[in-house]
Design an enzyme around this catalytic site. Structure first.
Site, mmCIF file in Angstrom:
data_model
loop_
_atom_site.group_PDB
_atom_site.id
_atom_site.type_symbol
_atom_site.label_atom_id
_atom_site.label_comp_id
_atom_site.label_asym_id
_atom_site.label_seq_id
_atom_site.Cartn_x
_atom_site.Cartn_y
_atom_site.Cartn_z
ATOM 1 N N GLY A 1 -34.680 34.962 -28.551
ATOM 2 C CA GLY A 1 -34.060 33.739 -29.059
ATOM 3 C C GLY A 1 -33.801 33.713 -30.556
ATOM 4 O O GLY A 1 -33.795 32.638 -31.154
ATOM 5 N N MET B 1 -28.950 36.881 -20.226
ATOM 6 C CA MET B 1 -28.759 38.171 -19.561
ATOM 7 C C MET B 1 -28.420 38.068 -18.071
ATOM 8 O O MET B 1 -28.444 39.067 -17.371
ATOM 9 C CB MET B 1 -30.010 39.035 -19.762
ATOM 10 C CG MET B 1 -30.279 39.365 -21.222
ATOM 11 S SD MET B 1 -28.859 40.130 -22.055
ATOM 12 C CE MET B 1 -29.502 40.343 -23.709
ATOM 13 N N LEU C 1 -22.747 34.958 -15.195
ATOM 14 C CA LEU C 1 -22.368 33.608 -14.764
ATOM 15 C C LEU C 1 -21.430 33.694 -13.571
ATOM 16 O O LEU C 1 -20.614 34.609 -13.474
ATOM 17 C CB LEU C 1 -21.655 32.873 -15.904
ATOM 18 C CG LEU C 1 -22.506 32.502 -17.112
ATOM 19 C CD1 LEU C 1 -21.614 31.940 -18.207
ATOM 20 C CD2 LEU C 1 -23.598 31.515 -16.734
ATOM 21 N N HIS D 1 -21.718 38.627 -28.616
ATOM 22 C CA HIS D 1 -21.848 40.005 -28.128
ATOM 23 C C HIS D 1 -22.111 40.928 -29.316
ATOM 24 O O HIS D 1 -21.429 40.821 -30.347
ATOM 25 C CB HIS D 1 -20.578 40.432 -27.385
ATOM 26 C CG HIS D 1 -20.702 41.805 -26.818
ATOM 27 N ND1 HIS D 1 -21.427 42.067 -25.669
ATOM 28 C CD2 HIS D 1 -20.250 42.996 -27.254
ATOM 29 C CE1 HIS D 1 -21.404 43.366 -25.433
ATOM 30 N NE2 HIS D 1 -20.692 43.951 -26.377
#
Ligand code: GAR
Length: 208
Positions: free
Chosen positions: A12, A91, A94, A110
């Site tokens: 995070g 990770m 979707l 990215h």
């Protein structure tokens, strides 16, 4: 004020960059309302809680079918009244229900200069391993909208980062984060929250 939901899976640090930008006042017209993790042990959840941000955990493996997970994640994010979804080291792929529900409202970070070192299988440290293996001299990061093509959505911002001799994937990953990801992700979010990103087909235009 736009509601931002951040999806995470790991450490995070990009979430932290967003929280820091929000606390500095560098994200106007938007606030992080919820952090959703695919991993109950993600340190990103600690960062969210320490900053008083609501958290949720949803795991695809708890669903028999991917479509069930796709629908549940979509409904969870909709229940937070999200205007913008940010993938900050998320990770899990979707599904199409989610992507359609939030068309041009999902931003991903990215760790490479798309269209290099992207697409299926290019995530996390793997991206940097491949960049070093190929011997490129410059890499970087890309903030882009998410569509049905993996890492193929309209590019919002990019920043280049130099590769130095003796770099390991870990050293390079850290430099790309520090010099590029933690800068362009909050910038892209701020642009979105202020309606400064116009999508034109496969590309974007930043308006002033
Ligand atoms: C970041 O480098 C991010 O760009 C990358 O995972 C890392 C997550 O770190 N994302 C991808 O590779 C997505 N394809 P973080 O949890 O510390 O933000």
């Amino acid at each position: 004020m736009k509601n931002i939901v951040v999806l995470v899976s790991g450490g995070g640090t990009n979430l932290q960059a967003l929280i820091d930008a929000q606390n500095r006042g560098d994200i106007t017209n938007g606030r992080i309302v919820c952090v959703i993790s695919s991993n109950p042990n993600a340190y990103a959840l600690v960062r969210a809680r320490e900053n008083g941000i609501e958290t949720e955990v949803i795991r695809s493996r708890d669903y028999n079918y991917f479509a069930g997970y796709d629908k549940a994640l979509t409904e969870l994010v909709q229940s937070k009244k999200a205007d913008l979804v940010v993938l900050a080291g998320f990770m899990t792929i979707l599904g199409s229900i989610f992507i359609k529900a939030f068309e041009n409202r999902i931003i991903n970070i990215h760790p490479a200069l798309i269209p290099s070192f992207c697409g299926e299988g290019y995530y996390g440290l793997r991206v940097h391993e491949e960049a070093l293996r190929r011997g490129v001299k410059v890499t970087g990061a890309t903030a882009h909208f998410v569509n049905e093509i993996c890492d193929g959505g309209p590019i919002i911002l990019q920043k280049a980062v130099e590769i130095k001799s003796g770099d390991t994937p870990e050293v390079l990953q850290r430099r790309v984060m520090e010099q590029a990801e933690w800068k362009i992700l909050p910038q892209a979010v701020n642009l979105f929250c202020n309606d400064k990103i116009k999508v034109i087909g496969d590309t974007t235009e930043i308006t002033e």
